[in-house]
Enzyme design. Structure first.
Site, PDB file in Angstrom:
ATOM      1  N   ASP A  74     -18.814  71.903 -15.224  1.00 42.26           N
ATOM      2  CA  ASP A  74     -19.303  70.816 -16.078  1.00 42.26           C
ATOM      3  C   ASP A  74     -19.112  71.134 -17.554  1.00 42.26           C
ATOM      4  O   ASP A  74     -18.806  72.271 -17.938  1.00 42.26           O
ATOM      5  CB  ASP A  74     -20.771  70.528 -15.782  1.00 42.26           C
ATOM      6  CG  ASP A  74     -21.679  71.721 -16.089  1.00 42.26           C
ATOM      7  OD1 ASP A  74     -21.277  72.863 -15.788  1.00 42.26           O
ATOM      8  OD2 ASP A  74     -22.785  71.511 -16.625  1.00 42.26           O
ATOM      9  N   GLU A 141     -24.120  73.715 -15.147  1.00 35.02           N
ATOM     10  CA  GLU A 141     -24.545  74.848 -15.982  1.00 35.02           C
ATOM     11  C   GLU A 141     -25.205  74.365 -17.266  1.00 35.02           C
ATOM     12  O   GLU A 141     -26.204  74.922 -17.717  1.00 35.02           O
ATOM     13  CB  GLU A 141     -23.331  75.727 -16.308  1.00 35.02           C
ATOM     14  CG  GLU A 141     -23.665  77.047 -16.986  1.00 35.02           C
ATOM     15  CD  GLU A 141     -23.626  77.009 -18.498  1.00 35.02           C
ATOM     16  OE1 GLU A 141     -23.934  78.038 -19.119  1.00 35.02           O
ATOM     17  OE2 GLU A 141     -23.304  75.944 -19.079  1.00 35.02           O
TER      18      GLU A 141
END
Length: 480
Positions: A74, A141
């Site tokens: 991400d 994350e």
């Protein structure tokens, strides 16, 4: 090396064409699985969406210890106010400026797409000799290390992990801060907007922002704090009512923009403008040397007027809470010179329906100080009559200066460049802390190319640095 570097950047551009904001990594994960199938590599994923691709050793490297190459899928999705980019659908447009690449009015996503690109190219590079590899690509994350929190540790077998999520070439990170977030919720009371009242929008924008773990010690303004000060000034103006407010976009980004709607009788329009102008002058003077693009302004709103406004006592309670909450550095390390030990980021503020929601993000390399900082945030919330919920706690990663992996990395780096690398502990959070907590005995190090201004539309990646870090990584793997 230039040819390989170009291949890495081309792979990164392919990754950047796939929307991948936090919690929206499924399309990228599917693409990575297709890549694994095409190469005949087995892969597994867990319920959270974390993915591991197993890569066999190069000829002659069988029997060597398995090495994990780790990055996250991400990215932080930030854009300039004028950008029309849709992060759910549009590809990131990668632009070149000399030795640097950046995006067009958005975050670039090199944090951490470049890690994925380097790992894939390394596996495809026949010139690289490597032991058995596990490519561990985590999800979510940037929302608080959520993927690492939920990682099924049975996915991985290796006990050596190279995290490629650092931002300075030639720097080996061997420890990081722990962290925790606090969701503050303050109930609000409304009343009908008086007939004939006008509305306007006050805006604070143009700030530099940045990563709350990397840039928190720098003299950068927080848009939520500045908006709070402006609203406190407006509370002193008779017959001005708060309608709504919003600022910040991510727990780990220093807010760049914030705004609020206010209502007032037409006779008070000039007083509102004067209050905003006066506050603007003070803020511009205070931040003249550090925030050259700071903008504070008032916009009249004629269409879609709200039906309700906050009751005066409720608005004052909300604005005082916003001004009372801590932000910034709250302690420097006494063991590592120049290292921020404890900090707090007033990250996100939103009025949603009948409540003001605030997300505060705390960090510390000392877990007792992290708890102290979180308790302080909780206490301020309680004094304001708000609830506080602790969430997304993750442990610090304790450094080990005697680790065999660090010794190997230093030797390889010295043989390549005839100089010593920098070894550091950072204030930002890395997934290493959580992974190491789940897998006792895991040796870890974090590396990465030169990346500037992550988590903001100013993010840029140095291309030659990518090539040099790749060269080091290839040499390191061949050394096992």
């Amino acid at each position: 090396m230039e040819k390989v570097t170009n291949t890495i950047i081309e792979t990164f551009e392919v990754i950047s064409a796939i929307p991948r904001c936090s919690k929206n990594e499924a399309k990228l994960a599917a693409w990575l699985m297709d890549w694994a199938r095409e190469h005949g590599y087995p892969f597994r994923s867990d319920e959270a969406g974390n993915l591991v691709i197993q890569v066999p050793a190069s000829p002659g490297m069988d029997g060597k210890p398995t090495v994990i190459l780790q990055g996250h899928m991400d990215m932080v999705c930030e854009k300039t106010p004028e950008s029309a980019h849709d992060f759910e659908r549009d590809p990131i447009r990668v632009l070149c400026d000399g030795d640097w690449i950046h995006a067009d009015g958005t975050t670039l996503g090199a944090d951490n797409g470049i890690a994925l690109a380097m790992a894939l190219v390394l596996v495809e590079d026949d010139a690289v000799r490597h032991p058995p590899l596990e490519l561990l690509f985590t999800v979510d994350e940037e929302s608080g290390l959520i993927g690492a929190h939920k990682l099924d540790a049975s996915l991985i077998t290796g006990l050596i992990l190279i995290n490629i999520d650092s931002e300075d070439e030639g720097v080996f990170t061997i420890g990081c801060a722990g962290g925790e977030e606090t969701l503050i919720r303050l109930p609000l009371a409304y009343e009908d907007r008086p007939d004939g009242w006008d509305c306007g929008r006050v805006v604070v924008g143009g700030l530099r922002g940045g990563h709350s773990g990397v840039d928190i010690h720098k003299p950068r303004a927080n848009a939520n704090r500045l908006l709070g000060r402006l609203l406190l000034r407006l509370q002193e103006t008779p017959d001005v009512r708060l309608v709504s407010l919003a600022g910040g976009s991510a727990h780990n980004a220093i807010p760049r923009d914030a705004s609020a709607w206010v209502a007032f009788p037409p006779a008070q329009a000039a007083a509102v403008r004067d209050a905003v102008k006066g506050c603007e002058q003070h803020l511009l003077e205070e931040h003249a040397d550090t925030e050259s693009n700071l903008c504070v302004h008032f916009e009249a709103v004629k269409d879609t007027l709200p039906d309700h406004v906050l009751r005066p006592e409720s608005a004052l309670q909300a604005v005082r809470l916003l001004n009372a909450l801590p932000h910034g550095v709250h302690g420097m390390s006494t063991r590592v010179a120049g290292l921020v030990e404890t900090s707090c980021n007033l990250a996100i503020v939103r009025i949603k329906e009948d409540a003001l929601d605030i997300i505060s993000s705390q960090r510390s390399s000392a877990m007792s100080r992290l708890d102290e900082m979180t308790e302080r945030v909780t206490a301020v919330a309680a004094l304001a009559g708000a609830s506080a919920t602790r969430m997304n706690h993750h442990p610090a990663w304790a450094p080990d200066m005697q680790a065999a992996l660090l010794k190997r990395c230093r030797e390889v780096y010295g043989s390549l460049y005839d100089k010593e690398p920098v070894v550091e502990v950072i204030h930002a959070g890395l997934e290493c802390g959580l992974i190491g907590d789940k897998v006792p005995g895991m040796e870890m190090i974090s590396i990465g190319p030169n990346l500037r201004h992550p988590h903001s539309p100013d993010e840029k990646l140095n291309v030659p640095s990518v090539g040099r870090v790749y060269q080091f990584l290839a040499a390191l793997l061949a050394s096992f």
